[in-house]
Design an enzyme around this catalytic site. Structure first.
Site, short mmCIF file in Angstrom:
data_model
loop_
_atom_site.label_atom_id
_atom_site.label_comp_id
_atom_site.label_asym_id
_atom_site.label_seq_id
_atom_site.Cartn_x
_atom_site.Cartn_y
_atom_site.Cartn_z
N GLN A 179 -9.05 12.72 -31.20
CA GLN A 179 -10.39 13.30 -31.03
C GLN A 179 -10.55 14.61 -31.79
OE1 GLN A 179 -9.46 14.27 -26.60
NE2 GLN A 179 -10.93 15.85 -27.18
N CYS A 219 -12.91 14.16 -25.20
CA CYS A 219 -11.95 13.37 -24.42
C CYS A 219 -12.67 12.44 -23.44
CB CYS A 219 -11.02 14.29 -23.66
SG CYS A 219 -11.90 15.36 -22.51
N HIS A 269 -9.68 17.67 -18.67
CA HIS A 269 -9.35 16.76 -19.77
C HIS A 269 -9.36 15.34 -19.23
CE1 HIS A 269 -7.73 15.32 -23.48
NE2 HIS A 269 -6.52 15.05 -23.02
N ASN A 322 -3.13 9.44 -24.43
CA ASN A 322 -3.94 10.60 -24.78
C ASN A 322 -4.73 10.28 -26.04
OD1 ASN A 322 -4.97 13.18 -24.64
ND2 ASN A 322 -2.98 14.21 -24.60
#
Ligand SMILES: *[C@@H]1O[C@H](CO)[C@@H](O)[C@H](O)[C@H]1NC(C)=O
Ligand SMILES: *[C@@H]1O[C@H](CO)[C@@H](O)[C@H](O)[C@H]1NC(C)=O
Ligand SMILES: *[C@@H]1O[C@H](CO)[C@@H](O)[C@H](O)[C@H]1NC(C)=O
Ligand SMILES: *[C@@H]1O[C@H](CO)[C@@H](O)[C@H](O)[C@H]1NC(C)=O
Ligand SMILES: *[C@@H]1O[C@H](CO)[C@@H](O)[C@H](O)[C@H]1NC(C)=O
Ligand SMILES: *[C@@H]1O[C@H](CO)[C@@H](O)[C@H](O)[C@H]1NC(C)=O
Ligand SMILES: *[C@@H]1O[C@H](CO)[C@@H](O)[C@H](O)[C@H]1NC(C)=O
Ligand SMILES: *[C@@H]1O[C@H](CO)[C@@H](O)[C@H](O)[C@H]1NC(C)=O
Ligand SMILES: *[C@@H]1O[C@H](CO)[C@@H](O)[C@H](O)[C@H]1NC(C)=O
Ligand SMILES: *[C@@H]1O[C@H](CO)[C@@H](O)[C@H](O)[C@H]1NC(C)=O
Length: 592
Positions: free
Chosen positions: A366, A375, A535, A556
């Site tokens: 990202q 995110c 997050h 992630n």
């Protein structure tokens, strides 16, 4: 403006320089030599379905966010990425080699003004290369604004705006490359078929106006066109019920073109020149962890350092996930945890390897081309793309969903942060297209809009010169949309497990810290007094270590250079950044 206008404009402009044959001679090249007798080869071959397994990586669009004549880089990288997938038996993770590396640094080609796939393979052989999460596609190169600077071939950016080269990243190589075809055209069908037994190849074609118009079936040019001006990937061949033989090709003009981005063209008569100039590369099974601290660019590495107090103050707004403003959900049938008893679930479950099958979509970053707190869009879109693969039994084609669409539409948030539930809500109401409709640019649009070019687009020549920001782009309306049915929240280990097991990966909020940013592997644990969700990641499974420690397997969106190939393990039940407190899920609706 619709697609027909784009096609007319291409007609008016005529054949532009997509593919540019260079005279470069590569000493390291070796012509393809494993020639097989025609009778020894299958009559049908399609790398999207070999005994039910899809070996083809995700499709791309070279023409967004601005027009770029980079077909040569896409044909070469997608054929090689697929060969990596074949080499690795389609196991996790897919490797998506970055075309952008060659737009920036391959001076034997002309970036957005054209090039030749063989130079890409020669470049990799000499220099190695990286994946899309190290060098995201920008549709510009050294001829129109990009430079082969210090951030080659891998970089990522931080919340403070600084960008740098990660301390380590993965580098990919080829052990051999060269021509498949020869000057004597009579041999080329057999050579191409032989090479295809090992995996896809890249070939030049004449992309005629009629080819631009192609929407399906077996393409057959009757005009004798063979002015090689475009490069594509060949992924197989076959024969139809009437006995017509064809090649199966993959284009890089988005999934809204042709048959979901693919095409068939008649085989055996060098139609549109497809049997005259093909190249192959053999992937190197040794994937090197490259240590960037040993390179000349080390002074460019600017690690993000903060003192503890600063960090505690900044953390809540640093990574892009805002506190839930809503607890919205749509629930029309009993949720998973009412039908699945967590006590009966396996001790370990991992959607990267369920009975040997990897269901996960591609890895993302990202934070490039610049930092963007998106995110909240990445966690849910990757979880949804994974769930689509699960529902479709991992069959061809592989899907990705475009996070940039959610940013453009402010559907839950933007680069300044957002709420993941907005993604499911948007998917439920409007449907989300794949990344070939909207390139990830890590930027808020000048004006938020949920229609037109900000949802799905295509751009026409010429490639804009350096300094000219906008291209000649128009909206596309025939893109496939992927819908969400039920969606909602989930929290607590047992309910999370039930939801992951029954329906696939989920999104989860965490309180990301500097320590988490510095994670390089192993089972992460960190005690925080009051975790504040800042997050969003995705949880794809769970496991148990030899010492009995139970953990979550997380994905992630910070690139493959971070953690364990972009993934992490997180302690279950405690000291885990709040990962079990605020998760979200959506069920793809494949009937709409
Ligand atoms: C954009 O494309 C359209 C249609 O092909 C053409 O009429 C127009 O002149 C182009 N505009 C620019 C700025 O190049
Ligand atoms: C894959 O090919 C087999 C035949 O080889 C066919 O039975 C099957 O339906 C195909 N699967 C898909 C998803 O197309
Ligand atoms: C792929 O499968 C082959 C044959 O079963 C095996 O030899 C090889 O080790 C596998 N490779 C990977 C990366 O799993
Ligand atoms: C290797 O990379 C450099 C740029 O970093 C480039 O100038 C050179 O041409 C590349 N080698 C090949 C064979 O493409
Ligand atoms: C790539 O592999 C070839 C053949 O093994 C080797 O000669 C070359 O040095 C490698 N390139 C890089 C950048 O590691
Ligand atoms: C392409 O499609 C457009 C719009 O349908 C049509 O007007 C044009 O004649 C077609 N061109 C060719 C070469 O098929
Ligand atoms: C590959 O074939 C082309 C003709 O299609 C030729 O021009 C080129 O020199 C060949 N390259 C190598 C490395 O043999
Ligand atoms: C990278 O290089 C540095 C300096 O030589 C060394 O301290 C470090 O251990 C290396 N890391 C890896 C992963 O090789
Ligand atoms: C998948 O899991 C099985 C069983 O745990 C293991 O034997 C196999 O090596 C794994 N495959 C991959 C590609 O990691
Ligand atoms: C996936 O497999 C299941 C069970 O074999 C089957 O019922 C379902 O129709 C398949 N779905 C697709 C999209 O192929």
């Amino acid at each position: 403006m619709g697609k027909s206008l784009i096609l007319i404009s291409l007609l008016l402009l005529g054949a532009s320089a997509f593919f540019l044959k260079t005279e470069k001679i590569h000493e390291a090249a070796t012509p393809f030599a494993d020639v097989l007798p025609i009778e020894a080869m299958p009559t049908n071959l399609f790398w999207g379905n070999i005994s039910g397994v899809n070996y083809l990586t995700v499709s791309r669009n070279q023409h967004i966010p601005v027009y770029c004549g980079s077909c040569w880089a896409f044909a070469a990288t997608s054929a090689l990425s697929d060969r990596f997938k074949i080499l690795r038996n389609a196991s996790w993770p897919d490797i998506n080699l970055a075309p952008q590396v060659f737009l920036n640094c391959d001076f034997n080609d002309q970036a957005c003004d054209g090039g030749d796939s063989i130079n890409v393979y020669a470049y990799i052989y000499a220099n190695g290369t990286t994946d899309e999460t190290c060098q995201v596609y920008k549709a510009r190169g050294w001829t129109n604004g990009e430079t082969c600077g210090h951030f080659q071939p891998c970089y990522t950016c931080q919340p403070n705006g600084r960008c740098g080269v990660p301390a380590t990243y993965l580098k990919y190589n080829v052990t051999a490359f060269g021509n498949v075809t020869v000057a004597n055209q009579a041999q080329n069908v057999q050579l191409m078929m032989s090479a295809l037994q090992q995996g896809p190849i890249a070939c030049a074609i004449d992309a005629t106006a009629e080819f631009h118009n192609y929407t399906g079936g077996i393409f057959w040019d009757k005009t004798g066109a063979n002015n090689l001006n475009h490069e594509i990937e060949i992924v197989g061949y076959g024969v139809d019920p009437t006995g017509t033989q064809y090649w199966i090709g993959r284009n890089s003009w988005g999934t809204y073109w042709g048959e979901g981005g693919f095409f068939k063209v008649v085989k055996g008569i060098n139609n549109i020149g497809i049997e005259s100039d093909c190249v192959y590369a053999t992937p190197d099974p040794n994937i090197a962890v490259f240590n960037s601290t040993q390179t000349a660019v080390k002074e460019e590495v600017k690690p993000y350092v903060q003192n503890q107090v600063e960090e505690a103050l900044e953390r809540p707004r640093k990574y892009g996930r805002v506190r839930r403003i809503s607890r919205e959900s749509v629930i029309t049938s009993p949720p998973s945890w009412e039908t699945v008893d967590a006590a009966t679930l396996p001790k370990a479950w991992d959607w990267r390897n369920v009975s040997g099958v990897n269901y996960l979509s591609w890895n993302r970053n990202q934070h490039i081309p610049q930092y963007c707190g998106s995110c909240w869009a990445h966690g849910p879109t990757s979880a949804l793309a994974d769930r689509i693969a699960i529902l479709r039994n991992n069959t061809f084609p592989q899907i990705s969903l475009a996070p940039q669409v959610l940013i453009n539409c402010n559907a839950g948030g933007n680069c300044n942060g957002g709420d993941p539930i907005g993604v499911y809500k948007y998917g439920h109401t409007h449907g989300i297209p794949d990344d070939t409709s909207q390139q990830y640019v890590a930027e808020n649009p000048a004006k938020f809009s949920c229609s037109g070019t900000q949802i799905s687009m295509d751009c026409v020549p010429p490639a804009p010169p350096a300094g000219v920001e906008t291209g000649n782009c128009s909206a596309v309306t025939n893109e496939k949309l992927w819908y969400v049915g039920d969606y909602g929240n989930v929290a607590g280990p047992n309910k999370m497990k039930a939801e992951i097991y029954k329906n696939g990966p989920i999104g989860c909020g965490i309180d990301a810290t500097s320590k988490f940013e510095a994670y390089t592997g192993g089972i992460y644990s960190q005690w925080l007094l009051l975790p504040q969700i800042n997050h969003e990641i995705s949880v794809v499974g769970w496991g148990v270590a030899p010492d009995g420690t139970e953990y979550w397997i997380g994905r992630n969106s910070w690139g493959t250079a971070w953690g364990e190939n972009g993934f992490f393990k997180m302690k279950m039940y405690s000291d885990n950044l709040g990962i079990e407190t605020d998760c979200d899920w959506g069920i793809p609706d494949l009937t709409r």
